[in-house]
Design a protein around this motif. Structure first.
Motif, PDB file in Angstrom:
ATOM      1  N   ARG A   1       0.565  -1.078   0.011  1.00  0.00           N
ATOM      2  CA  ARG A   1       0.002  -0.019  -0.002  1.00  0.00           C
ATOM      3  C   ARG A   1       0.733   1.296   0.056  1.00  0.00           C
ATOM      4  O   ARG A   1       0.501   1.914  -0.748  1.00  0.00           O
ATOM      5  CB  ARG A   1      -0.930  -0.042   1.316  1.00  0.00           C
ATOM      6  N   GLN A   2       1.929   1.277   0.869  1.00  0.00           N
ATOM      7  CA  GLN A   2       2.831   2.208   0.789  1.00  0.00           C
ATOM      8  C   GLN A   2       3.453   2.605  -0.378  1.00  0.00           C
ATOM      9  O   GLN A   2       3.635   3.636  -0.799  1.00  0.00           O
ATOM     10  CB  GLN A   2       3.786   2.197   1.873  1.00  0.00           C
ATOM     11  N   GLN A   3       3.928   1.637  -1.155  1.00  0.00           N
ATOM     12  CA  GLN A   3       4.761   1.529  -2.192  1.00  0.00           C
ATOM     13  C   GLN A   3       3.863   2.004  -3.517  1.00  0.00           C
ATOM     14  O   GLN A   3       4.153   2.603  -4.606  1.00  0.00           O
ATOM     15  CB  GLN A   3       5.448   0.463  -2.701  1.00  0.00           C
ATOM     16  N   LEU A   4       2.500   1.963  -3.366  1.00  0.00           N
ATOM     17  CA  LEU A   4       1.485   2.286  -4.465  1.00  0.00           C
ATOM     18  C   LEU A   4       0.677   3.374  -4.020  1.00  0.00           C
ATOM     19  O   LEU A   4      -0.001   3.934  -4.864  1.00  0.00           O
ATOM     20  CB  LEU A   4       0.539   1.002  -4.610  1.00  0.00           C
ATOM     21  N   THR A   5       1.234   4.362  -3.069  1.00  0.00           N
ATOM     22  CA  THR A   5       0.508   5.443  -2.645  1.00  0.00           C
ATOM     23  C   THR A   5       0.459   6.425  -3.845  1.00  0.00           C
ATOM     24  O   THR A   5      -0.532   7.121  -4.272  1.00  0.00           O
ATOM     25  CB  THR A   5       1.095   6.116  -1.424  1.00  0.00           C
ATOM     26  N   LEU A   6       1.484   6.578  -4.439  1.00  0.00           N
ATOM     27  CA  LEU A   6       1.550   7.718  -5.399  1.00  0.00           C
ATOM     28  C   LEU A   6       0.893   7.345  -6.587  1.00  0.00           C
ATOM     29  O   LEU A   6       0.101   8.010  -7.225  1.00  0.00           O
ATOM     30  CB  LEU A   6       2.970   7.911  -6.053  1.00  0.00           C
ATOM     31  N   SER A   7       0.981   5.962  -7.335  1.00  0.00           N
ATOM     32  CA  SER A   7       0.560   5.637  -8.341  1.00  0.00           C
ATOM     33  C   SER A   7      -1.221   5.499  -8.276  1.00  0.00           C
ATOM     34  O   SER A   7      -1.867   5.823  -8.805  1.00  0.00           O
ATOM     35  CB  SER A   7       0.878   3.874  -8.591  1.00  0.00           C
TER      36      SER A   7
END
Length: 272
Positions: free
Chosen positions: A72-78
């Motif tokens: 979830r953290q790594q996909l926040t921007l996307s």
């Protein structure tokens, strides 16, 4: 259960607070695959926000809570910058419904909204679906259509109500729609004669080779450009060839050269 899981290398059974969870043997690899699938889905722009959220949650559901948080953290921007199509509509149920009709060899009676500005009202169509696939923002269904007297590509998001389902025909495999040929020869529009073309290309070579599967470099020019040969359905290919501007020059066939000249003249006249 532990013995069976071990025998098939399915993962480990992990107990936590009285509940059990199947942990894959390499969760780091699982995270890599989840991130890959999630980013492809986000780049597709195909789903509305609700179905996007549900699908992303499902993709990561097999991960541990800790790894889910990492994803979830790594996909926040996307996820925050996701832009669905201008008229995105729920598709998951319709995807399953059409796939089931293909499996059961059924014909479908359904309403459909054409892309033609002269005919934008819902029309009733009668067709047998044979292939379902995704391509450049949209899901398509290849169908043997009564209205089009042959195979036709319908966009899933333009389908309205399914009015009826009838027993279909067992189609001749040699004559049915070939998704492999479609992917090899089609760019954006599946129309036009299958044609061998050659063009001189001055931009990054791999860009052209990726757009036309099976294409090849047949000549290296002294100025650093190359000559590329490809087999394409010419109507769709024309869109990409013209998008490259002065970085590309079509060499053959003469009919395609003349067609591009005509299009460019008409385009220039609009600015005079």
């Amino acid at each position: 259960m532990r013995s069976a899981l071990s025998e098939y290398a399915a993962g480990d059974l992990v107990e936590h607070d009285g509940s059990y969870r199947l942990a894959r043997q390499s969760e780091e690899t699982d995270v890599e695959m989840v991130l890959t699938m999630s980013n492809i889905l986000l780049g597709s722009r195909a789903l509305d926000q609700d179905e996007l959220t549900a699908t992303l949650d499902y993709i990561s559901s097999s991960l541990s809570p800790v790894m889910q948080a990492v994803v979830r953290q790594q996909l926040t921007l996307s996820r925050g910058s996701y832009v669905p199509l201008s008229r995105a509509k729920p598709l998951l149920h319709r995807l399953r419904e059409v796939a089931a009709s293909i499996m059961r060899t059924e014909k479908m009676v359904f309403t459909y909204r054409s892309s033609s500005h002269n005919n934008s009202q819902l029309q009733v169509h009668h067709a047998q679906p044979v292939a379902l696939f995704f391509e450049t923002y949209y899901f398509y269904v290849a169908m043997l259509s009564e209205e089009h007297h042959g195979y036709w590509l319908y966009r899933l998001d333009r389908m309205g109500d399914i009015l009826d389902k009838l027993p279909g025909d067992h189609l001749d495999y040699a004559e049915r729609f070939s998704l492999q040929e479609h992917r090899n020869y089609t760019y954006l529009i599946d129309s036009g004669a299958l044609t061998q073309i050659r063009f001189e290309y001055h931009n990054y070579v791999q860009t052209a080779l990726d757009h036309f599967p099976g294409s090849r470099v047949v000549k290296q020019n002294a100025d650093g450009s190359v000559v590329i040969e490809a087999y394409v359905k010419v109507d769709g290919a024309l869109l990409w060839l013209m998008s490259q501007g002065a970085g590309l020059r079509v060499l053959s066939p003469v009919s395609l050269v003349d067609r591009i000249k005509s299009e460019l003249h008409h385009t220039l006249n609009q600015y005079e």
